[in-house]
Design a protein around this motif. Sequence first.
Motif, mmCIF file in Angstrom:
data_model
loop_
_atom_site.group_PDB
_atom_site.id
_atom_site.type_symbol
_atom_site.label_atom_id
_atom_site.label_comp_id
_atom_site.label_asym_id
_atom_site.label_seq_id
_atom_site.Cartn_x
_atom_site.Cartn_y
_atom_site.Cartn_z
ATOM 1 N N ARG A 12 -0.507 -5.164 -2.692
ATOM 2 C CA ARG A 12 -1.753 -4.150 -2.323
ATOM 3 C C ARG A 12 -2.660 -4.543 -1.562
ATOM 4 O O ARG A 12 -2.960 -4.208 -0.138
ATOM 5 C CB ARG A 12 -2.085 -2.962 -3.288
ATOM 6 C CG ARG A 12 -2.920 -1.971 -2.806
ATOM 7 C CD ARG A 12 -4.018 -1.915 -4.207
ATOM 8 N NE ARG A 12 -3.024 -0.973 -4.344
ATOM 9 C CZ ARG A 12 -2.868 0.806 -4.443
ATOM 10 N NH1 ARG A 12 -3.532 1.103 -3.723
ATOM 11 N NH2 ARG A 12 -2.116 0.994 -5.604
ATOM 12 N N ARG A 13 -3.577 -5.975 -1.970
ATOM 13 C CA ARG A 13 -4.127 -6.604 -1.274
ATOM 14 C C ARG A 13 -3.408 -7.348 -0.232
ATOM 15 O O ARG A 13 -4.181 -6.787 1.483
ATOM 16 C CB ARG A 13 -4.378 -7.778 -2.231
ATOM 17 C CG ARG A 13 -6.065 -8.310 -1.488
ATOM 18 C CD ARG A 13 -6.917 -9.680 -2.065
ATOM 19 N NE ARG A 13 -4.576 -10.896 -1.935
ATOM 20 C CZ ARG A 13 -4.671 -11.246 -1.270
ATOM 21 N NH1 ARG A 13 -5.789 -11.409 0.132
ATOM 22 N NH2 ARG A 13 -3.531 -12.306 -0.648
ATOM 23 N N ASP A 16 -3.128 -4.405 2.841
ATOM 24 C CA ASP A 16 -4.009 -4.110 3.441
ATOM 25 C C ASP A 16 -5.271 -5.227 3.980
ATOM 26 O O ASP A 16 -5.608 -4.503 5.309
ATOM 27 C CB ASP A 16 -5.353 -3.617 2.370
ATOM 28 C CG ASP A 16 -4.908 -2.529 1.025
ATOM 29 O OD1 ASP A 16 -4.084 -1.378 1.865
ATOM 30 O OD2 ASP A 16 -5.286 -2.100 0.406
ATOM 31 N N LEU A 50 3.864 0.753 -6.180
ATOM 32 C CA LEU A 50 3.214 0.726 -4.776
ATOM 33 C C LEU A 50 4.365 2.182 -4.015
ATOM 34 O O LEU A 50 2.979 2.605 -2.998
ATOM 35 C CB LEU A 50 3.685 -0.218 -4.254
ATOM 36 C CG LEU A 50 2.664 -1.910 -4.500
ATOM 37 C CD1 LEU A 50 3.285 -2.527 -4.210
ATOM 38 C CD2 LEU A 50 1.534 -1.842 -4.214
ATOM 39 N N ASP A 53 2.497 5.009 -5.061
ATOM 40 C CA ASP A 53 0.988 5.001 -4.198
ATOM 41 C C ASP A 53 1.227 5.566 -2.296
ATOM 42 O O ASP A 53 0.200 5.174 -1.265
ATOM 43 C CB ASP A 53 -0.052 4.076 -4.221
ATOM 44 C CG ASP A 53 -0.602 4.107 -6.316
ATOM 45 O OD1 ASP A 53 -0.647 5.487 -6.344
ATOM 46 O OD2 ASP A 53 -1.160 3.631 -6.193
ATOM 47 N N LEU A 55 2.370 3.295 -0.282
ATOM 48 C CA LEU A 55 1.398 1.767 0.632
ATOM 49 C C LEU A 55 3.166 1.261 0.771
ATOM 50 O O LEU A 55 3.477 0.617 2.537
ATOM 51 C CB LEU A 55 1.394 1.007 0.264
ATOM 52 C CG LEU A 55 -0.116 0.564 -0.130
ATOM 53 C CD1 LEU A 55 -0.605 2.191 -0.821
ATOM 54 C CD2 LEU A 55 -0.995 -0.357 -0.906
#
Length: 251
Positions: A12-13, A16, A50, A53, A55
Amino acid sequence: MPSYQDVAAELRRRIDAGVYAVGEKIPTNPALMGEFGVSKETITKATGLLADDGLVVASKRAGTVVRHRTAVRLPLSRYRSVLAPGNPKGPWESATAAAGLDGEMLLIQVEPVRASADLAALLELSQGDPIVYRLRHAIIRPDDLVQIQMAWYPKDIAEAAGLHHSGKVQAGAYSALAAAGYRPATASETVEARTPTEAEAAQLRIGGRVAVITVERVTRDSAGRPLEVLRAVAPSDRLRMTYDDLPLIPT
């Protein structure tokens, strides 16, 4: 050894931060297994988190791809702009162009149908009366589906406005209605949020924890006759419905 939550947090990091760009595949399961020193099950659970969510989108054919999440602002004023003389863009094209995006409304299906009880009530017709159904996809080119729209029109109005065939309607349905003498005057919208159906999640490429926004809009002319019933569904993280400059006192 990292848990699947740890792996998901790191991926996720990276997403982003733009390490994995929109539309780009993240590393394969074997590559991630080697990097993090974990099992395939751990990677599968991490990427599943992910996907839930919103992403990434996972498919057997394309692998796991970073999902588009750019939100499109849809101001109420977009309807006024498409009714202005000489504007070649429909509401979706106008809204996306204002955001610097290349939007297009694709006609997927058009067919004559009979009015169900609920549609007949909204269109002020009798159940079973002939109406015209149009299914459209609001996309950002080349293939980012943002919204599914279903619209129904009384048969006589659809035929007068050229909405009964599969040809491209320049500047959108509102412009076509106005050109045929059925100028839209009011629009009443009901907006709700809910969990997507499996079919909607698959079409919109979202996970189960991404809610959808649903819109039901009834458009009428100045005499109060219903011209259109529209029902739309979109991921809640992709649209910003803006109801601008609403009158707060009687005019």
